[in-house]
Every structure is written in C-alpha cells, then in structure tokens.
Scaffold this motif. Structure first.
Motif, PDB file in Angstrom:
ATOM      1  N   ILE A 263      38.176  55.343  63.897  1.00  0.00           N
ATOM      2  CA  ILE A 263      38.638  54.858  62.594  1.00  0.00           C
ATOM      3  C   ILE A 263      37.469  54.197  61.867  1.00  0.00           C
ATOM      4  CG2 ILE A 263      40.218  53.279  61.417  1.00  0.00           C
ATOM      5  CD1 ILE A 263      42.094  53.568  63.817  1.00  0.00           C
ATOM      6  N   ASP A 264      37.271  54.585  60.614  1.00  0.00           N
ATOM      7  CA  ASP A 264      36.163  54.035  59.819  1.00  0.00           C
ATOM      8  C   ASP A 264      36.304  52.526  59.655  1.00  0.00           C
ATOM      9  OD1 ASP A 264      35.075  56.525  59.508  1.00  0.00           O
ATOM     10  OD2 ASP A 264      35.966  56.896  57.533  1.00  0.00           O
ATOM     11  N   ASP A 265      35.172  51.847  59.767  1.00  0.00           N
ATOM     12  CA  ASP A 265      35.096  50.413  59.517  1.00  0.00           C
ATOM     13  C   ASP A 265      36.084  49.622  60.381  1.00  0.00           C
ATOM     14  OD1 ASP A 265      34.028  48.137  58.252  1.00  0.00           O
ATOM     15  OD2 ASP A 265      35.687  48.090  56.817  1.00  0.00           O
ATOM     16  N   CYS A 266      36.226  50.037  61.624  1.00  0.00           N
ATOM     17  CA  CYS A 266      37.153  49.343  62.521  1.00  0.00           C
ATOM     18  C   CYS A 266      36.539  49.253  63.906  1.00  0.00           C
ATOM     19  CB  CYS A 266      38.490  50.074  62.594  1.00  0.00           C
ATOM     20  SG  CYS A 266      39.682  49.302  63.707  1.00  0.00           S
ATOM     21  N   GLN A 267      36.603  48.075  64.488  1.00  0.00           N
ATOM     22  CA  GLN A 267      36.152  47.890  65.861  1.00  0.00           C
ATOM     23  C   GLN A 267      37.346  47.663  66.772  1.00  0.00           C
ATOM     24  OE1 GLN A 267      32.819  44.864  65.110  1.00  0.00           O
ATOM     25  NE2 GLN A 267      32.000  46.025  66.845  1.00  0.00           N
ATOM     26  N   GLY A 303      34.712  51.266  73.564  1.00  0.00           N
ATOM     27  CA  GLY A 303      35.264  49.999  73.131  1.00  0.00           C
ATOM     28  C   GLY A 303      34.200  48.934  72.949  1.00  0.00           C
ATOM     29  N   THR A 304      34.544  47.933  72.141  1.00  0.00           N
ATOM     30  CA  THR A 304      33.683  46.756  72.028  1.00  0.00           C
ATOM     31  C   THR A 304      34.166  45.771  73.082  1.00  0.00           C
ATOM     32  OG1 THR A 304      33.399  47.102  69.646  1.00  0.00           O
ATOM     33  CG2 THR A 304      32.915  44.905  70.509  1.00  0.00           C
ATOM     34  N   LEU A 305      33.411  45.665  74.177  1.00  0.00           N
ATOM     35  CA  LEU A 305      33.848  44.866  75.319  1.00  0.00           C
ATOM     36  C   LEU A 305      33.443  43.407  75.151  1.00  0.00           C
ATOM     37  CD1 LEU A 305      33.038  47.276  78.293  1.00  0.00           C
ATOM     38  CD2 LEU A 305      35.067  47.178  76.825  1.00  0.00           C
ATOM     39  N   HIS A 324      35.591  43.188  58.706  1.00  0.00           N
ATOM     40  CA  HIS A 324      35.936  44.583  58.996  1.00  0.00           C
ATOM     41  C   HIS A 324      37.298  44.600  59.671  1.00  0.00           C
ATOM     42  CE1 HIS A 324      33.810  43.096  62.631  1.00  0.00           C
ATOM     43  NE2 HIS A 324      34.783  43.726  63.257  1.00  0.00           N
ATOM     44  N   LYS A 325      37.866  45.781  59.782  1.00  0.00           N
ATOM     45  CA  LYS A 325      39.161  45.906  60.457  1.00  0.00           C
ATOM     46  C   LYS A 325      38.954  45.778  61.968  1.00  0.00           C
ATOM     47  CE  LYS A 325      39.733  49.666  58.029  1.00  0.00           C
ATOM     48  NZ  LYS A 325      40.241  50.931  57.458  1.00  0.00           N
TER      49      LYS A 325
END
Length: 493
Positions: A263-267, A303-305, A324-325
């Motif tokens: 998804i754009d602009d989402c972490q 993923g951002t861990l 950001h989202k």
C-alpha cells in the motif's frame, strides 16, 4: 447384467417422473460448482440416448447470483471476480432437452419450520417440506451467513460492527445477512484517526486495505459509489489489527498479507518478538506448514519490525501524527471491553485489550488472558472479523453449529442419510478454504448424490406433483412474478 437392469429401471423411473429434478439452495461458487458437477456426473451415466433428463434449479435469496464472489471478494481483486463469468457460462451451456439449468432469485428457504410458502417484501419464502415436494434431491450450498461476534462489555455501542457487513457494503451495497450484523450506511469514519480490526483472517486484511488505500486508488475498480463517498470522509490514518493467538495460527493468506506491504505511503508494523519468540508448539506448527513458513518470512522481510514495547506504546499513544499511514498487526492480544466516548456515551471511543499467552499441544493451542491490559484510544470504529457460521434451516440436523453430513449426504442423529438432502461449500464444511476449494467439495457431494440415484436411495416416484420443480409451485400460487430469473439477472448486470 445387473448394471443394465439398473440402468433400464432408472430410465423407466426417470421417464415416469418427468426427469431428475435437483434444487440447489445458494447461487454462489459452491452452488454453481455443484450444479456443474451434477450435470457432468449425470452425463457419465450415458442416459441421453434414452431421453432421460436432469433439471437443476439454482435458488438464491438475492435477485442475482455469485454469492461471495460478488459480495465478499475485494474490488481490487478483479482477477478473482472473473470466476463469476463462468457461472453464467454454466447457465448458458446447460439449456438442452436432457440437461437443463435454471436460476431463480428472490427465493429464500425458510430458516424456521413455518407451515407454508409466504410472500415477502423481497420475494418468496419456502419451507423445506414444501420445497422437497418440488425436487427429488436438494443440495444446501447457502454458505455460512452468520457472523460471530464478541460478547464483551460495550459490544452494543455504535461504531462496533462486523467486518463482513462492511465488506458487503463496499462490494455490492448489500445489507447485513443476519441480525447480529448491525452495519449501517451512516457509519462514520471521520470521528477519529484510529480504527481497530479484530481477527487475523483475509476479511480483516481486506477491510484494512480498502480503508488505507482510500478513494483515489480504488476509483477504477467496481467498488460501490456509496463506499467511495464514505472513503472521501475518512480521517483514519492508523489501523490496528488484533489477534488473540500468534503468527503460527493466523489464517490470512500470503497473497493478502503481501498486498498490505504494498500500500502506497503506508508502513506495516509488527513486533519482532512475535516472530522470533515462539513457544515450542507454535514452532512445530510453523515447521509443518509451508504457508506459515512463508508467512513468517514475509513478515520478517517486508514488515517494519519494532519491539513489543513500542507496539504497546503505539496502542497507548494519544498523539495523532499524520506523517504517513500506519498499520499495526498485533499478536497475542484480545479485546475485553469497548469503552464509550465521554462526549457521546452511545459511541465507542476506546478498546481495552488483554495480553494473552498460548498453551496446549501443537494445532490445538488456546489463548489465555494474563490480566495485562492496554487501551487503544481515539478509536471511533471497530470491525470484528472472527469467523462465520451456517445459519440452521428448519428440518436440517445441526450439531455444535455444524450441519451433520457424510461425504455431503446430510445425516440424522443416528448417522443415517436423510433421503434426498445434501450439502456443499461452507454450509457443509464451515467457513474455510478459498473459492477453488469448492470445486472438489462440490464434486464429492455430486458423486454421493448420483451414486444414491443409481443405487435407489433417491426414490423416483410420482409423489412429486411438480414436474418442473419450483416453477409449477409458484405458478400454482400465483407467485412466479415475485422471483427473478436468469434473464432478469442478465438485465440487472
């Protein structure tokens, strides 16, 4: 030979009763795959030269078919929705003198044991005993329409809905399926910056993805206009997805999970401890599952861990940072209370969540609360996505919420097959598997049904007064105009 005598008798019986008539309740993937399998299996009996015919009527409570393909598959998954074209192809293919398939919509099978057919606001409702008079066999392929809901304090608050109802709304503008689904059009997604989704299945990820993508990314899909207008009002930029167990027990597919990372602009944030500090039973579960091995690798890579402590802080954080989202996938956390807004005591504003631990053997672990509570604040909407169940039909035996059957044959409490009653799809096996799973499931039920036809377990006598199935009954009651046909379906499309 015995086989020839049996075929000869079968042909005579079929001619006497005007052909083999089967009613299929449910016009989704399970229903149409069952209809197709029945047509093919009947053809293998090689009775065409004897002018023996089969008629399959696919019945649905909605005016048009396709079931969950229409109302459950996300609008940004057009490649999955293409299968609905095949269902109309089935209807077009089987229009011969010996193989006839019909569709009748706005026709509901009564859930209760009402005595007679009645006219309703949206069509007609037929009790099972009367429907059985129209057909030699009936297959229930009507899915798992009931939605499980959490029975915790605050579950009556506005803003607490079923994810399934939300999905049906943005896919097809359909109302909730049952009384437990209270989603309404006036749902407000501009009350807060955070949303909570309860459950670790594909429906949960679908709902999160649609909200996070927003209107612009979905305008070229077949999402409903009312859903686009709703997305226009969204102030949500942070979604928290909670599951009471760990990654080894998560039931979303890797395809759906991968799309969350795209998804754009989402972490997408995940606690690294949830992926590395697994108990022995969970490690065994992952070791024996290729899907979950890949899932763990995907979350680790994409993923951002962050630490578990940082995940808890994100839950408790009251600051609305619109950089950001964000999407947080939480494991081993279960909601215990929905808390109302001080300004509006009828609307949810917080979720109290309890940390859980798993215990028990592999593939049978249960989550137990630890008493450690965290609160997600500024959360004005909650979607529960914790599973579905078949809604019982009067006259069909259920046990522990599941229809009783053997290879698709519905059985009674003594495990004795009930004459002419069958099941396929989610109604038969529960809410698991993908669309393609219905193919082999339908084939199993069809084989059982045709085997019973050959073996004489389905009587072919003139006790059925309706040679043309449900149409004769509806004409007799002057209700035929209340149901939709395949021609109506094509016009609506």
């Amino acid at each position: 030979s015995v086989c020839r005598r049996r075929t000869s008798q079968l042909v005579d019986d079929l001619k006497q009763c005007g052909g083999f008539r089967v009613g299929i309740v449910g016009a989704g993937p399970a229903g149409f795959y069952t209809a197709q399998s029945l047509m093919r299996d009947f053809s293998l009996l090689e009775l065409q030269n004897h002018a023996a015919r089969i008629q399959v009527d696919v019945l649905d409570r909605t005016p048009i078919g396709n079931g969950l393909v229409r109302s459950g598959v996300a609008p940004d998954h057009p490649e999955v929705k293409h299968v609905q074209n095949r269902f109309q192809d089935f209807l077009a293919e089987y229009q011969t003198d010996t193989h006839k398939m019909n569709f009748f919509g706005n026709l509901n099978v009564a859930r209760s044991t009402q005595p007679d057919i009645i006219e309703t606001e949206n069509g007609v409702e037929v009790p099972l005993p009367i429907l059985r008079n129209c057909y030699h066999a009936i297959v229930f392929s009507c899915g798992s329409e009931g939605e499980r809901r959490l029975k915790i304090p605050g579950n009556q608050l506005r803003g607490v809905y079923s994810a399934g109802a939300f999905v049906r709304y943005y896919n097809a503008g359909l109302p909730p399926n049952d009384v437990n689904s209270d989603y309404t059009e006036d749902t407000n997604i501009s009350r807060s910056s955070k949303m909570a989704i309860i459950g670790h299945g594909n429906v949960a990820l679908d709902a999160a993805r649609i909200i996070l993508k927003g209107r612009k990314a979905l305008e070229t899909t077949d999402i409903t206009n009312q859903a686009l207008d709703l997305l226009d009002t969204s102030t949500i930029n942070e979604i928290h997805i909670f599951g009471r167990r760990g990654p080894a027990q998560a039931s979303f597919t890797n395809k759906e999970l991968r799309e969350m990372f795209e998804i754009d602009d989402c972490q997408v944030y995940i606690a690294k401890e949830d992926l590395t500090e697994l108990n022995e039973a969970s490690q065994l579960e992952i070791k024996s599952s290729r899907t979950h091995k890949r899932m763990l690798a995907l979350m680790t890579k994409k993923g951002t861990l962050i630490s578990k402590e940082e995940m808890i802080q994100a839950i408790s954080n009251t600051r609305n940072e619109k950089t950001h989202k964000k999407c947080f996938i939480h494991f081993n956390m279960s909601p215990v209370e929905y808390i109302a807004s001080p300004q509006d005591p009828n609307h949810v504003q917080e979720v109290a969540l309890e940390k859980t631990v798993l215990s028990g053997p592999a593939n049978a672990q249960r989550a137990k609360g630890t008493g450690e509570i965290s609160k997600l604040q500024d959360c004005g909407i909650i979607l529960e996505s914790i599973g579905y169940f078949p809604i019982p039909i009067g006259g069909v035996p259920f046990q522990n919420g599941i229809v009783m059957h053997s290879e698709g044959r519905i059985v009674d409490a003594n495990q004795t097959p009930m004459e002419g009653l069958y099941a396929s799809g989610w109604f038969k096996r529960g809410s698991n598997g993908i669309i393609g799973t219905n193919v082999w499931d339908a084939q199993e039920t069809s084989r059982a049904l045709i085997s019973d036809l050959q073996g004489g377990q389905i009587p072919l006598t003139n006790r059925q007064p309706f040679y043309n199935g449900i149409t004769d009954l509806l004409e007799e009651r002057k209700l035929l105009s209340k149901v939709s046909t395949w021609e109506d379906w094509k016009n609506i499309e």
